[in-house]
Design an enzyme around this catalytic site. Sequence first.
Site, PDB file in Angstrom:
ATOM      1  N   LYS A  38       0.839  -1.207   0.000  1.00 18.75           N
ATOM      2  CA  LYS A  38       0.000   0.000   0.000  1.00 18.75           C
ATOM      3  C   LYS A  38       0.876   1.260   0.000  1.00 18.75           C
ATOM      4  O   LYS A  38       2.077   1.183   0.320  1.00 18.75           O
ATOM      5  CB  LYS A  38      -0.917  -0.013   1.225  1.00 18.75           C
ATOM      6  CG  LYS A  38      -0.184  -0.039   2.566  1.00 18.75           C
ATOM      7  CD  LYS A  38      -1.133  -0.399   3.710  1.00 18.75           C
ATOM      8  CE  LYS A  38      -0.394  -0.445   5.039  1.00 18.75           C
ATOM      9  NZ  LYS A  38      -1.221  -1.028   6.110  1.00 18.75           N
ATOM     10  N   TYR A 264      13.457  31.785   5.943  1.00 20.61           N
ATOM     11  CA  TYR A 264      12.215  32.503   6.222  1.00 20.61           C
ATOM     12  C   TYR A 264      12.072  32.825   7.705  1.00 20.61           C
ATOM     13  O   TYR A 264      12.432  32.006   8.556  1.00 20.61           O
ATOM     14  CB  TYR A 264      11.004  31.665   5.807  1.00 20.61           C
ATOM     15  CG  TYR A 264      10.778  31.597   4.314  1.00 20.61           C
ATOM     16  CD1 TYR A 264      10.739  32.761   3.536  1.00 20.61           C
ATOM     17  CD2 TYR A 264      10.573  30.379   3.683  1.00 20.61           C
ATOM     18  CE1 TYR A 264      10.504  32.691   2.164  1.00 20.61           C
ATOM     19  CE2 TYR A 264      10.334  30.301   2.319  1.00 20.61           C
ATOM     20  CZ  TYR A 264      10.305  31.461   1.565  1.00 20.61           C
ATOM     21  OH  TYR A 264      10.076  31.400   0.217  1.00 20.61           O
TER      22      TYR A 264
END
Length: 369
Positions: A38, A264
């Site tokens: 999966k 930032y």
Amino acid sequence: MAKVSETTLEINLAALKHNFEFLKSKLQNNTLFLAVVKAFAYGSDAAVIAHFLQKMKVDYFAVAYINEGVALRKAGIKTPILVLHPQLNNLSLAIEHCLEPSLYTLKIMQEFERLTIQQHQKHYPVHIKFNTGLNRLGFEANELDLILKQLSKTKTLRVKSVFSHLAASEDLEEKDFTLGQIDRYKNLSTKFIQGLGYPVIRHLCNTSGVLNYPEAHFDMVRCGIGLFGYGNAHKDAQNFRPIAALKSIISQIHSVNKGESVGYNRGFISPLGSEIATIPIGHADGIGRHFGHGVGVVSICGKKAPIVGNVCMDMIMVDVSGIDCKEGDEVVLFGPEFSAESAAEVANTISYELITGISQRVKREILTK
Ligand SMILES: *Cc1c(COP(=O)(O)O)cnc(C)c1O
């Protein structure tokens, strides 16, 4: 190992083979092996992994959702595929692509039966899931008679297996709970098979269950994380070889003076002056913001460089002060010598989350040794 020239997730099939064989060595000869692929085979490449395991004669595959199974069929996978968590909205796609659903509520069972009748199916393989304590998916014990009644009337469904899932197979402090789950599963599945009147495959264990509860392997085991090279416990880690290595390169190096900031919101202020390397991988690639501010480290020329300031969408900056490196040099985010488990641990998460989060933007490269 070849040097990378951009951010790359290397996938090593020799390691996959080793892990598959190691897990098989823990089983009785006649125990079937289901490989859980999966979520892009835990963030690697589902089609490549499934083809390799199909060649190694794995008995079954499992995916979580129908679309994941459709993708495997389109990639040419012929081995039976169990869909663990099918949804009502696209059940007919399962029939179209020969995918075998787990039936976990009466509603999904009735709807799937209706579709098999409509599409003139006979003996369509399905799997019955019981809840034995995880409280996530599955029929309750008190629904047993109702399910058996429903199944006794059907001509279009054929039960291939009855299964359940362990809640804490990796946690030996929860051994009593797990033994209780094993006991409940044994009773339920025995009654179920008696009521059904024909034999079906019984399966309960995931990777940690295989390692910790050999008495509970039943007819088949379902392994995911171990195939990809991780155990849930440190004691198991040495027996596995991680199949994936996440690598990148240094794009640029800046010399930053004392008191200057990086990134930032000026997330890092250099205390003494620093050499700062910019790496082309960010939170959009799966390196979450929780790795910022010195929590995560990368390996450059065998030395550890901490991530400084905030993780950006497409980049991180790392402090390479004192490391003899240059632009273009290789950066390892995790790999065989620097495990995804320990990389995940520092950020308070687990290898499952880190590896399945590597986004589709990252190039995958397949290695065979
Ligand atoms: C994901 C999953 C597995 C595989 O578990 P691992 O711990 O990765 O081996 C097995 N069974 C079910 C139902 C699952 O959802």
